[in-house]
Scaffold this motif. Structure first.
Motif, PDB file in Angstrom:
ATOM      1  N   VAL B 181     -81.765  17.616  22.397  1.00 62.16           N
ATOM      2  CA  VAL B 181     -81.776  18.918  21.743  1.00 62.16           C
ATOM      3  C   VAL B 181     -82.567  18.804  20.451  1.00 62.16           C
ATOM      4  O   VAL B 181     -82.178  18.087  19.534  1.00 62.16           O
ATOM      5  CB  VAL B 181     -80.345  19.411  21.430  1.00 62.16           C
ATOM      6  CG1 VAL B 181     -80.393  20.825  20.876  1.00 62.16           C
ATOM      7  CG2 VAL B 181     -79.481  19.352  22.671  1.00 62.16           C
ATOM      8  N   ALA B 182     -83.706  19.492  20.398  1.00 67.60           N
ATOM      9  CA  ALA B 182     -84.522  19.466  19.184  1.00 67.60           C
ATOM     10  C   ALA B 182     -84.004  20.496  18.195  1.00 67.60           C
ATOM     11  O   ALA B 182     -83.476  21.526  18.601  1.00 67.60           O
ATOM     12  CB  ALA B 182     -85.983  19.747  19.532  1.00 67.60           C
ATOM     13  N   GLN B 183     -84.185  20.205  16.912  1.00 68.12           N
ATOM     14  CA  GLN B 183     -83.641  21.079  15.868  1.00 68.12           C
ATOM     15  C   GLN B 183     -84.200  22.499  15.935  1.00 68.12           C
ATOM     16  O   GLN B 183     -83.573  23.434  15.460  1.00 68.12           O
ATOM     17  CB  GLN B 183     -83.956  20.509  14.478  1.00 68.12           C
ATOM     18  CG  GLN B 183     -83.097  19.316  14.106  1.00 68.12           C
ATOM     19  CD  GLN B 183     -81.630  19.664  14.052  1.00 68.12           C
ATOM     20  OE1 GLN B 183     -81.255  20.732  13.614  1.00 68.12           O
ATOM     21  NE2 GLN B 183     -80.786  18.760  14.526  1.00 68.12           N
ATOM     22  N   ASN B 184     -85.395  22.672  16.505  1.00 71.94           N
ATOM     23  CA  ASN B 184     -85.985  24.009  16.529  1.00 71.94           C
ATOM     24  C   ASN B 184     -85.587  24.807  17.766  1.00 71.94           C
ATOM     25  O   ASN B 184     -86.136  25.859  18.017  1.00 71.94           O
ATOM     26  CB  ASN B 184     -87.518  23.923  16.422  1.00 71.94           C
ATOM     27  CG  ASN B 184     -88.133  23.169  17.576  1.00 71.94           C
ATOM     28  OD1 ASN B 184     -87.464  22.349  18.202  1.00 71.94           O
ATOM     29  ND2 ASN B 184     -89.377  23.449  17.851  1.00 71.94           N
ATOM     30  N   GLY B 185     -84.621  24.312  18.513  1.00 66.94           N
ATOM     31  CA  GLY B 185     -84.082  25.108  19.597  1.00 66.94           C
ATOM     32  C   GLY B 185     -84.719  24.889  20.954  1.00 66.94           C
ATOM     33  O   GLY B 185     -84.527  25.679  21.869  1.00 66.94           O
ATOM     34  N   TYR B 186     -85.494  23.839  21.090  1.00 64.34           N
ATOM     35  CA  TYR B 186     -85.963  23.472  22.426  1.00 64.34           C
ATOM     36  C   TYR B 186     -85.047  22.383  22.976  1.00 64.34           C
ATOM     37  O   TYR B 186     -84.670  21.455  22.256  1.00 64.34           O
ATOM     38  CB  TYR B 186     -87.396  22.934  22.374  1.00 64.34           C
ATOM     39  CG  TYR B 186     -88.463  23.996  22.465  1.00 64.34           C
ATOM     40  CD1 TYR B 186     -88.428  24.964  23.466  1.00 64.34           C
ATOM     41  CD2 TYR B 186     -89.527  24.015  21.579  1.00 64.34           C
ATOM     42  CE1 TYR B 186     -89.419  25.922  23.553  1.00 64.34           C
ATOM     43  CE2 TYR B 186     -90.521  24.977  21.665  1.00 64.34           C
ATOM     44  CZ  TYR B 186     -90.455  25.929  22.661  1.00 64.34           C
ATOM     45  OH  TYR B 186     -91.433  26.883  22.757  1.00 64.34           O
ATOM     46  N   VAL B 187     -84.678  22.526  24.232  1.00 60.49           N
ATOM     47  CA  VAL B 187     -83.817  21.543  24.864  1.00 60.49           C
ATOM     48  C   VAL B 187     -84.600  20.901  25.998  1.00 60.49           C
ATOM     49  O   VAL B 187     -85.134  21.581  26.871  1.00 60.49           O
ATOM     50  CB  VAL B 187     -82.528  22.199  25.407  1.00 60.49           C
ATOM     51  CG1 VAL B 187     -81.629  21.162  26.041  1.00 60.49           C
ATOM     52  CG2 VAL B 187     -81.799  22.914  24.282  1.00 60.49           C
ATOM     53  N   TRP B 188     -84.665  19.603  25.968  1.00 58.15           N
ATOM     54  CA  TRP B 188     -85.449  18.852  26.948  1.00 58.15           C
ATOM     55  C   TRP B 188     -84.470  18.154  27.883  1.00 58.15           C
ATOM     56  O   TRP B 188     -83.660  17.340  27.445  1.00 58.15           O
ATOM     57  CB  TRP B 188     -86.327  17.846  26.206  1.00 58.15           C
ATOM     58  CG  TRP B 188     -87.166  16.944  27.049  1.00 58.15           C
ATOM     59  CD1 TRP B 188     -87.522  17.117  28.352  1.00 58.15           C
ATOM     60  CD2 TRP B 188     -87.747  15.704  26.640  1.00 58.15           C
ATOM     61  NE1 TRP B 188     -88.303  16.082  28.774  1.00 58.15           N
ATOM     62  CE2 TRP B 188     -88.458  15.201  27.746  1.00 58.15           C
ATOM     63  CE3 TRP B 188     -87.737  14.981  25.446  1.00 58.15           C
ATOM     64  CZ2 TRP B 188     -89.147  13.980  27.703  1.00 58.15           C
ATOM     65  CZ3 TRP B 188     -88.421  13.781  25.396  1.00 58.15           C
ATOM     66  CH2 TRP B 188     -89.119  13.287  26.517  1.00 58.15           C
ATOM     67  N   VAL B 189     -84.553  18.493  29.172  1.00 57.85           N
ATOM     68  CA  VAL B 189     -83.609  17.961  30.147  1.00 57.85           C
ATOM     69  C   VAL B 189     -84.337  17.070  31.143  1.00 57.85           C
ATOM     70  O   VAL B 189     -85.303  17.497  31.771  1.00 57.85           O
ATOM     71  CB  VAL B 189     -82.901  19.105  30.918  1.00 57.85           C
ATOM     72  CG1 VAL B 189     -81.839  18.537  31.842  1.00 57.85           C
ATOM     73  CG2 VAL B 189     -82.306  20.108  29.955  1.00 57.85           C
ATOM     74  N   ARG B 190     -83.863  15.837  31.257  1.00 58.50           N
ATOM     75  CA  ARG B 190     -84.423  14.927  32.256  1.00 58.50           C
ATOM     76  C   ARG B 190     -83.294  14.444  33.152  1.00 58.50           C
ATOM     77  O   ARG B 190     -82.181  14.180  32.673  1.00 58.50           O
ATOM     78  CB  ARG B 190     -85.055  13.701  31.589  1.00 58.50           C
ATOM     79  CG  ARG B 190     -86.499  13.884  31.188  1.00 58.50           C
ATOM     80  CD  ARG B 190     -86.929  12.773  30.271  1.00 58.50           C
ATOM     81  NE  ARG B 190     -86.131  12.766  29.055  1.00 58.50           N
ATOM     82  CZ  ARG B 190     -86.232  11.849  28.104  1.00 58.50           C
ATOM     83  NH1 ARG B 190     -87.066  10.845  28.237  1.00 58.50           N
ATOM     84  NH2 ARG B 190     -85.495  11.924  27.022  1.00 58.50           N
ATOM     85  N   ALA B 191     -83.573  14.346  34.448  1.00 61.80           N
ATOM     86  CA  ALA B 191     -82.599  13.796  35.380  1.00 61.80           C
ATOM     87  C   ALA B 191     -83.338  13.359  36.626  1.00 61.80           C
ATOM     88  O   ALA B 191     -84.524  13.636  36.783  1.00 61.80           O
ATOM     89  CB  ALA B 191     -81.541  14.841  35.718  1.00 61.80           C
ATOM     90  N   ASN B 192     -82.596  12.694  37.517  1.00 65.84           N
ATOM     91  CA  ASN B 192     -83.248  12.149  38.703  1.00 65.84           C
ATOM     92  C   ASN B 192     -83.576  13.219  39.740  1.00 65.84           C
ATOM     93  O   ASN B 192     -84.507  13.083  40.514  1.00 65.84           O
ATOM     94  CB  ASN B 192     -82.372  11.080  39.344  1.00 65.84           C
ATOM     95  CG  ASN B 192     -82.326   9.853  38.451  1.00 65.84           C
ATOM     96  OD1 ASN B 192     -83.300   9.541  37.774  1.00 65.84           O
ATOM     97  ND2 ASN B 192     -81.187   9.189  38.442  1.00 65.84           N
ATOM     98  N   ASP B 193     -82.742  14.288  39.799  1.00 67.09           N
ATOM     99  CA  ASP B 193     -83.012  15.313  40.802  1.00 67.09           C
ATOM    100  C   ASP B 193     -82.921  16.695  40.182  1.00 67.09           C
ATOM    101  O   ASP B 193     -82.336  16.884  39.118  1.00 67.09           O
ATOM    102  CB  ASP B 193     -82.018  15.192  41.966  1.00 67.09           C
ATOM    103  CG  ASP B 193     -80.601  15.236  41.465  1.00 67.09           C
ATOM    104  OD1 ASP B 193     -79.836  16.065  41.947  1.00 67.09           O
ATOM    105  OD2 ASP B 193     -80.274  14.451  40.533  1.00 67.09           O
ATOM    106  N   SER B 194     -83.501  17.677  40.861  1.00 69.58           N
ATOM    107  CA  SER B 194     -83.588  19.018  40.297  1.00 69.58           C
ATOM    108  C   SER B 194     -82.222  19.700  40.222  1.00 69.58           C
ATOM    109  O   SER B 194     -82.010  20.563  39.374  1.00 69.58           O
ATOM    110  CB  SER B 194     -84.562  19.867  41.098  1.00 69.58           C
ATOM    111  OG  SER B 194     -84.150  19.907  42.433  1.00 69.58           O
ATOM    112  N   THR B 195     -81.301  19.335  41.119  1.00 70.45           N
ATOM    113  CA  THR B 195     -79.971  19.952  41.051  1.00 70.45           C
ATOM    114  C   THR B 195     -79.317  19.634  39.720  1.00 70.45           C
ATOM    115  O   THR B 195     -78.733  20.515  39.083  1.00 70.45           O
ATOM    116  CB  THR B 195     -79.054  19.411  42.174  1.00 70.45           C
ATOM    117  OG1 THR B 195     -79.855  18.756  43.146  1.00 70.45           O
ATOM    118  CG2 THR B 195     -78.225  20.489  42.783  1.00 70.45           C
TER     119      THR B 195
END
Lengths: 244, 246
Positions: B181-195
């Motif tokens: 979670v970046a301070q400017n309100g962008y959330v970066w999500v990484r995971a192995n699968d799209s679900t």
């Protein structure tokens, strides 16, 4: 003055054309957060007057040379939709709209902490969808809650309403007929908590007593509108309590 | 010494919060001798005699040291212009990119194109200078090449992170994802699968929508449970164009 005899704007016992007493506002509806693609927005209905306000910014000022080093610039655009009046209004900004834009800007400016966002611009778009008198005051009332919804810091909300003289009596919140056939119209904007006036215009003639009476009447109307503004802002985040 | 509102009440600009001797915190002004007024719409906080208001909405103001995610909007000789969702456009000089670049010999477009997201820290910012980014301070910094970036309201960021990062730790552990979670309100999500990514995005959006309410953690736990149950419904795409997959 030029009051035509055939129209009775106010009866002997103080009932107006639309059934209101002299110190009553028209029915008011306010809502905040009605638009998605802007920083803040508000919609207001005051009697038959309907206005939509959008706020954009603070954002970088373009062209660069208009930016001020020490504060944000506030730009307001008061505009009446072509369908807002009886007769089609040309969509091009008229002399009146340019002037009202300036007057509204100067009514809102004292409330804002513009120095918190140097070199930026804050845009306020006031679109009159339906005009039935009192559009500048309703526009100011709505613009200030749109600015608050955008999260722009301000000393106080700005609330505005007009008083006028109709059939020899000082009355609150004129409608179209009263505005057109009455003897005087005096819109006033205030920062209610701080008890400061940011706009006072007078069209027509009032005696000293009438003016004082008018200001007192406005204060009463503004108190009601102010609590509606707060309600509208709170309603945006109903569920009220916050936990961390 | 009178308080006119309770801790965590919703206040609006111009509300008289208290009279007496207090200290002024964020989004509060003192008017006259002893009057304290709110300047934004938000929740009222009183702590050790300090009055403050936590804004419910508002623009992101860059602060030195903030970790932010931005989108490249322009490229010049030795730097990138980056939109960090604030009133001020940031620059990322080529010299502050994690890889050594010689801008004279190298085309910096090779590393970041217009439209790419980049994770970095605000190295410099004050009233006179536009924000300057630095992507060398941490190994996490640099171009975002995988996962999904979604936008949330910057004022809700503390809630998504949770106290000492508790909320984000919970999500990462339960979902087996990596959420930044970046301070400017962008959330970066990484995971192995799209679900998993979809689930994470839905939960983050839920936290954003209900950031100002009580009992959020338990509701998040509940949502995690329903999402993970075998009968979990297929996810909806609820991004509305304010983020993008990379």
């Amino acid at each position: 003055m030029c009051l035509s005899e055939s129209i009775v704007l106010i009866t002997q016992d103080g009932v107006r054309l639309d059934g209101r007493r002299i110190d009553e506002l028209r029915p008011v509806k306010m809502q905040v957060g009605v638009l998605k693609n802007c920083s803040g927005s508000a919609y207001i209905e005051q009697g038959k007057t309907k206005i939509l306000v959008a706020v954009q910014g603070p954002r970088e000022a373009h062209p660069k040379h208009i930016a001020l080093p020490g504060r944000a610039i506030l730009r307001t655009r008061y505009h009446m939709a072509p369908f807002s009046t009886d007769e089609r209004k040309s969509p091009a900004p008229s002399r009146r709209e340019v002037e009202l834009s300036k007057v509204i800007r100067e009514a809102l400016e004292p409330a804002l902490f513009l120095e918190e966002y140097p070199k930026t611009v804050i845009d306020v778009f006031i679109e009159v969808l339906q005009a039935d008198a009192g559009t500048r005051s309703a526009g100011i009332t709505a613009a200030s809650i749109a600015l608050a919804e955008a999260g722009i810091p301000m000393r106080d909300l700005v609330t505005a309403v007009a008083v006028g003289k109709v059939g020899g009596k000082v009355v609150l919140d004129l409608n179209e007929a009263e505005d057109e056939h009455g003897e005087a119209d005096m819109p006033i904007a205030m920062m209610p908590s701080l008890n400061k006036i940011t706009l006072l215009q007078l069209n027509g003639r009032l005696t000293r007593q009438e003016l004082e009476e008018g200001v007192n009447l406005v204060k009463k109307g503004i108190k009601e509108l102010y609590s509606l503004q707060k309600q509208a802002l709170r309603a945006r985040f109903s569920g009220a309590q916050v936990e961390v | 010494m009178t308080l006119y509102f309770k801790h965590r009440d919703i206040v609006t600009p111009g509300d008289l919060l208290a009279r007496g001797r207090f200290r002024v915190g964020a989004n509060v002004v003192k008017v006259g001798e002893d009057g304290y007024y709110a300047t934004v719409l938000g929740s009222f906080e009183v702590q050790n005699g300090v009055l403050s208001v936590r804004a419910l909405r508002g623009p992101y103001m860059p602060r030195k040291g903030d970790r932010v995610i931005g989108m490249v909007v322009d490229i010049s000789m030795g730097s990138w212009s980056v939109d960090i969702r604030s009133p001020y456009e940031a620059t990322l000089p080529a010299g502050r990119f994690p890889v050594r670049i010689n801008p004279v010999l190298d085309d910096i477009r090779k590393y970041l194109k217009v439209g790419d997201y980049v994770y970095a820290e605000i190295a410099e910012f004050d009233r006179f200078r536009a924000p300057v980014l630095d992507a060398t301070a941490s190994r996490e910094f640099g171009p975002i090449k995988q996962g999904v970036v979604v936008a949330i309201e910057p004022t809700r960021v503390p809630r998504v992170i949770g106290r000492n990062g508790s909320m984000i730790k919970l999500l990462n552990k339960e979902l087996n994802a990596n959420i930044v979670v970046a301070q400017n309100g962008y959330v970066w999500v990484r995971a192995n699968d799209s679900t998993t990514i979809n689930r994470a995005v839905r939960i983050v959006k839920m936290i954003e929508a209900e950031a100002h309410t009580q009992g959020l953690t338990s509701r998040v736990e509940e949502m995690l449970k329903t999402l993970k149950s075998p009968s979990a419904q297929p996810s909806v795409s609820g991004e509305e164009g304010n983020g993008g997959s990379v």
